[in-house]
Structures are given as structure tokens and as C-alpha cells.
Design a protein around this motif. Structure first.
Motif, mmCIF file in Angstrom:
data_model
loop_
_atom_site.group_PDB
_atom_site.id
_atom_site.type_symbol
_atom_site.label_atom_id
_atom_site.label_comp_id
_atom_site.label_asym_id
_atom_site.label_seq_id
_atom_site.Cartn_x
_atom_site.Cartn_y
_atom_site.Cartn_z
ATOM 1 N N VAL A 89 0.836 -1.200 0.000
ATOM 2 C CA VAL A 89 0.000 0.000 0.000
ATOM 3 C C VAL A 89 0.875 1.257 0.000
ATOM 4 O O VAL A 89 0.622 2.207 -0.763
ATOM 5 C CB VAL A 89 -0.948 -0.002 1.213
ATOM 6 C CG1 VAL A 89 -1.689 1.337 1.321
ATOM 7 C CG2 VAL A 89 -1.947 -1.147 1.100
ATOM 8 N N GLY B 263 2.349 1.830 -3.404
ATOM 9 C CA GLY B 263 1.343 2.362 -4.327
ATOM 10 C C GLY B 263 1.078 3.837 -4.076
ATOM 11 O O GLY B 263 0.936 4.633 -5.020
ATOM 12 N N TRP C 177 -8.624 2.115 -8.999
ATOM 13 C CA TRP C 177 -9.187 2.308 -7.661
ATOM 14 C C TRP C 177 -10.180 1.212 -7.276
ATOM 15 O O TRP C 177 -10.360 0.931 -6.094
ATOM 16 C CB TRP C 177 -9.841 3.693 -7.549
ATOM 17 C CG TRP C 177 -8.782 4.747 -7.386
ATOM 18 C CD1 TRP C 177 -8.339 5.614 -8.319
ATOM 19 C CD2 TRP C 177 -8.004 4.968 -6.213
ATOM 20 N NE1 TRP C 177 -7.330 6.390 -7.825
ATOM 21 C CE2 TRP C 177 -7.097 6.022 -6.517
ATOM 22 C CE3 TRP C 177 -7.966 4.404 -4.937
ATOM 23 C CZ2 TRP C 177 -6.175 6.506 -5.599
ATOM 24 C CZ3 TRP C 177 -7.061 4.893 -4.001
ATOM 25 C CH2 TRP C 177 -6.172 5.928 -4.336
ATOM 26 N N TRP D 107 -7.872 -1.350 -6.019
ATOM 27 C CA TRP D 107 -7.431 -0.995 -4.666
ATOM 28 C C TRP D 107 -8.519 -1.304 -3.632
ATOM 29 O O TRP D 107 -8.222 -1.767 -2.517
ATOM 30 C CB TRP D 107 -7.055 0.489 -4.591
ATOM 31 C CG TRP D 107 -5.638 0.770 -5.007
ATOM 32 C CD1 TRP D 107 -5.231 1.471 -6.099
ATOM 33 C CD2 TRP D 107 -4.453 0.327 -4.336
ATOM 34 N NE1 TRP D 107 -3.849 1.509 -6.160
ATOM 35 C CE2 TRP D 107 -3.352 0.807 -5.079
ATOM 36 C CE3 TRP D 107 -4.200 -0.414 -3.191
ATOM 37 C CZ2 TRP D 107 -2.028 0.569 -4.725
ATOM 38 C CZ3 TRP D 107 -2.877 -0.663 -2.821
ATOM 39 C CH2 TRP D 107 -1.810 -0.182 -3.588
ATOM 40 N N TYR E 14 -8.441 -4.939 -3.019
ATOM 41 C CA TYR E 14 -7.251 -5.306 -2.247
ATOM 42 C C TYR E 14 -7.406 -4.907 -0.777
ATOM 43 O O TYR E 14 -7.031 -5.666 0.127
ATOM 44 C CB TYR E 14 -6.013 -4.639 -2.851
ATOM 45 C CG TYR E 14 -4.726 -5.057 -2.186
ATOM 46 C CD1 TYR E 14 -4.216 -6.342 -2.360
ATOM 47 C CD2 TYR E 14 -4.027 -4.177 -1.366
ATOM 48 C CE1 TYR E 14 -3.036 -6.737 -1.752
ATOM 49 C CE2 TYR E 14 -2.850 -4.561 -0.743
ATOM 50 C CZ TYR E 14 -2.357 -5.840 -0.934
ATOM 51 O OH TYR E 14 -1.187 -6.235 -0.315
#
Length: 486
Positions: A66, A69, A105, A108, A111
Motif C-alpha cells: 500500500v 502504491g 481504484w 485498490w 485489495y
């Protein structure tokens, strides 16, 4: 037909058989009743810590992804800050922005929503049945209470790891103190509960409990207030609730309880507070030894040799004070020779006295001189107390008080015999060169402690050398004040 009957009997007894097995299993899991039994519990905790560590590794791995990213996206996003319109006018950038917002997104989100450490969570759930139950915690609390009440230990000292005069590398956490306070409250032992809850509050101020173990501090304060109410200390209880209301000004439960206690104050203005401490019984008195500490390597070989050389020309037959005749006299029950030295006799005596002060936290003003003693053939000293009988002989302690403590240095090893024995508590300390023993002769209320009865056992083989200091009580008013127990 017989087999059928046997089956019926078996089925009929099956529930009782299962209950018996479960009862036996429950007894076997009574963790606190055996140190050996807690070994497996400690091993389980090790496994659980390792499991939690694996869970943390997975969290850190995900966090690393994270963070990576975020760094990459922030770098690109920061370019736009220089000139947003110029930035977006580039078709490559504009397309990339649309694609990211359309797809990245969502990925994300998936995730972020992805569960972490399910295997580790399952491991913890699978082992929950082996964790101590509420009954185990109650038994452990009862055992802890028994130690404290039996030996008259101070809650503050225990929390810091000081048990019966010995410091251990262990401390109680805020949650430990809170659990003990809750246990005493449930047992209606409100004096002890107040002490432990007070410690909980004081320690929580310095070291608040963090997530996920945090406790609602207002709950602790409210329970402490309830304890004070049980002890008829209504005004103190109101003050405690007022402290809780500083953080929760509009808490209905706290406001309502304060009003109820204020009503008690108006209705019972002259009520007497209840004592904090329980009375002490014969069992507790029997288990409590006088305060006694054994020090090792507190006087060096060179100091011992110097002390012995100083004493040899000054040795004289030891005497015993006769309270009836008000004089010192020779007796057959004390076979030794002694030499006395003023505190300021030389650098060695000054050093030894400073060391005694460091060891005992007492001041030596008004105390007796250093006494060096050597025992002869079969040398011994019959059972005796070091404190005086001030009731029948008040003059002997009128100026400097009674002998509050004794410090006894052992200047050499004794091949056989020569132990200092305490018959009332069934303990014996054998001479070891360089060591010293210290004990309190007086109780908290200033009365002589009869458990300090002691004697010097006869020397079988060897020459026994000791050095002792009798510390008087008058100067200790701020070091160990007389505490009258009611």
C-alpha cells in the motif's frame, strides 16, 4: 436379554459418565493451582505470540504494498499541482488519469477489502478452548489474595515486584491491577479493592492501556467510587465521580450516581468510615516471618582481615545485660569474646557504618557501637532477643529507643556448626565469609517481635568471627515510622 439390559444400564448411566469426565477435565485445567500445570499454558502463549507475529508479518507485507502504491501515485499526482490545465491538456496524461480512475481504484478497493491472516485467526480460535476460563482467573486472584493477606504485603510493593522484602524482575500491568481490584470488589473485600483500584488509576495516568486492550477509564473511576461508598466514604466517592465527569460531562450514569451519593451524605451526615484493613488472625501471624534480608559479599577479605587485627588486642569476655540487677554480667550461656569500636574509630569503621546505612536505609545516630566477636571452643549464645523489655526497663531505651534492627556480618566460613538459628520461624543461617544478615527486631507498632528469638549454635569445628550493629529506633522516625494497627 442380558446384553439388552446391559445396554439400557449403559445408556442410563451415560450422562452421568460424561458429566464425571467433564468434571475431571475441568479440574485438570485448573491452571493456577500448580506451577507445573502452568508450564503448558506458557508454552501455549509462546505459540500464540508466534502466531500473532506471523499475522503482523502479513499486515506489514500488505502495508508495504500500500505504501509503495501511495508513493507512486502521489509522485504522479504532484505533477499536476504545477499547472493543472497544462497537465491535463496532454492526451497521454488525460487518458492515464481516466484509466486509473476507472480501473485502478476498484482494484485498490478489492485489495483493501481482502482479508488478512485468516489462517492465523483460525489458529487462535482453534486454541481458545485451552485458554484459562473465568474460573481460572478467579482462582488465580484468590491465590494472589492469600499471599498478600497472609504475609501482610503492601499493594504498591507487590505491583512493583517487591515481594516480602525481595525485589523481582516482574511488575503488574494496569490491567492486572484492575482485575485484582474487581476480584476483591466481588468478594466484598472493599479495603483491598480500594487499594488496587487506586493503583490502577495512578498507573493508568502514566501508562494508558492502548488498543486493543484499552479500558474505559470512567468505568474504573466509577467502580472505585462504589468501593468508597461501601466503606462509608461518601465525600471521597463524589470527588472520584467528579474526576470521571471531567471527560464525560454529560454521562447520565455518572450524573445519576453522583446525585444518589450526595443524597446519602445528606441522610447520613455523621456516618463513620469503615477501616480499610481486615483483622489479622493466628494463621496469618504464624506465616509471617520477621523482616529479614541476607546480603552476599558486602565486606571484602581485606576489610575482614583489618577488622580482625583491630579486634584481637581488644577482645574481652562477652557479657549479658541483667534487667533485674540493671548490670552486665558474665554468663555460661554466652561463650565468646568481643571488642567494641566507635563509629569514628578509623576509615574502616566509618565505611562499614555507611554501608549499613545504605543496606538498611536507617540512620545510625544514637545507635550502638560496632561489635566484633570471636567464639571459642564450642562457642555459642543461648536463645535471646536483641530488643529490650522496655515495659519493665524503660530507662534502658529512654534516650535512643529500642533496638529496631540488627545487622550481623559473617567474617569467615565455619567448617561445622556456628549457625544463627531462629527457632520460632524454624530458620537457620550458616556463616559465609563476606555475607551479612539484617532483621527487624520490632513490629510496626514498636513492640518487640517474638519471632526474632535467635541463638548462635555451638561451633563444632572452626573459629567463628562476626561483627554486628544494633540500630536504635529513635532516629528512624522518618525512615520507619511506628505504625499503630487497629
Amino acid at each position: 436379554m442380558k446384553n439388552y439390559s446391559r445396554k439400557l444400564i449403559f445408556i442410563w448411566f451415560l450422562p452421568y459418565f460424561l458429566a464425571l469426565v467433564l468434571a475431571q477435565d475441568a479440574v485438570e485445567k485448573s491452571h493456577s493451582t500448580s506451577v507445573a500445570g502452568m508450564v503448558q499454558l506458557l508454552e501455549l502463549e509462546t505459540q500464540l505470540i508466534d502466531n500473532l507475529n506471523r499475522y503482523a508479518d502479513k499486515l506489514e507485507s500488505k502495508l508495504k504494498i500500500v505504501r509503495s502504491g501511495i508513493a507512486e501515485m502521489s509522485l504522479e499526482n504532484a505533477k499536476a499541482a504545477l499547472s493543472i490545465e497544462e497537465y491535463l491538456s496532454n492526451p497521454l496524461i488525460a487518458f492515464s488519469l481516466i484509466r486509473r480512475m476507472n480501473r485502478d481504484w476498484i482494484n485498490w478497493e478489492l485489495y483493501m477489502d481482502e482479508p488478512i491472516g485468516t489462517k492465523e485467526i483460525d489458529f487462535l480460535q482453534d486454541h481458545r478452548e485451552f485458554l484459562p476460563t473465568s474460573t481460572d482467573l478467579e482462582e488465580a486472584s484468590a491465590g494472589f489474595e492469600l499471599i498478600q493477606t497472609t504475609y501482610g504485603l503492601n499493594s504498591t510493593d507487590m505491583a512493583k515486584g517487591l515481594l516480602n522484602g525481595k525485589q523481582y524482575d516482574a511488575r503488574l500491568s494496569v490491567l492486572d491491577m484492575y482485575a485484582i481490584g474487581q476480584y476483591h470488589y466481588d468478594q466484598e473485600n472493599y479495603g483491598a479493592s480500594s487499594a488496587w483500584l487506586y493503583l490502577t488509576i495512578e498507573n493508568h495516568k502514566q501508562n494508558p492501556v492502548g488498543i486493543p486492550l484499552q479500558i474505559d477509564f470512567s468505568d474504573v473511576l466509577l467502580l472505585y467510587a462504589e468501593v468508597l461508598v461501601k466503606l462509608n466514604r461518601y465525600k471521597d466517592a463524589v470527588q472520584v465521580i467528579n474526576v470521571a465527569l471531567k471527560d464525560k460531562k454529560f454521562d447520565a450514569k455518572l450524573i445519576r450516581r453522583r446525585l444518589e451519593i450526595e443524597t446519602l451524605i445528606r441522610n447520613e451526615p455523621n456516618i463513620k468510615p469503615k477501616p480499610f484493613n481486615k483483622s489479622v488472625g493466628d494463621f496469618e501471624r504464624g506465616c509471617r516471618d520477621p523482616y529479614m534480608v541476607l546480603y552476599h559479599d558486602v565486606i571484602s577479605p581485606n576489610e575482614i582481615a583489618e577488622l580482625q587485627e583491630m579486634a584481637k588486642p581488644e577482645l574481652k569476655r562477652a557479657t549479658v545485660y541483667n534487667s533485674t540487677k540493671n548490670t552486665n554480667q558474665f554468663v555460661k550461656t554466652r561463650t565468646a569474646k568481643v571488642a567494641w569500636f566507635l563509629d569514628t574509630f578509623n576509615q574502616l569503621t566509618e565505611r562499614l557504618n555507611q554501608r549499613i546505612m545504605d543496606m538498611t536505609n536507617f540512620v545510625l545516630n544514637g545507635s550502638e557501637m560496632l561489635q566484633v566477636m570471636n567464639y571459642g571452643l564450642g562457642g555459642y549464645y543461648v536463645k535471646h532477643f536483641d530488643y529490650f523489655n522496655t515495659t519493665t526497663n524503660p530507662h534502658i531505651s529512654q534516650i535512643n529507643g529500642d533496638r529496631i534492627a540488627t545487622v550481623l556480618f559473617y567474617l569467615n566460613d565455619v567448617e561445622q556448626g556456628g549457625a544463627t538459628v531462629f527457632p520460632e520461624i524454624k530458620k537457620a543461617v550458616f556463616p559465609k565469609r563476606g555475607s551479612a544478615i539484617m532483621w527487624y527486631n520490632l513490629k510496626d507498632d514498636g513492640e518487640g517481635n517474638r519471632d526474632t528469638l535467635h541463638a548462635a549454635c555451638p561451633v563444632i569445628v572452626g573459629s567463628k568471627w562476626v561483627c554486628n550493629k544494633w540500630i536504635r529506633e529513635r532516629e528512624q522516625i522518618f525512615r520507619r515510622p511506628c505504625l499503630v494497627r487497629k
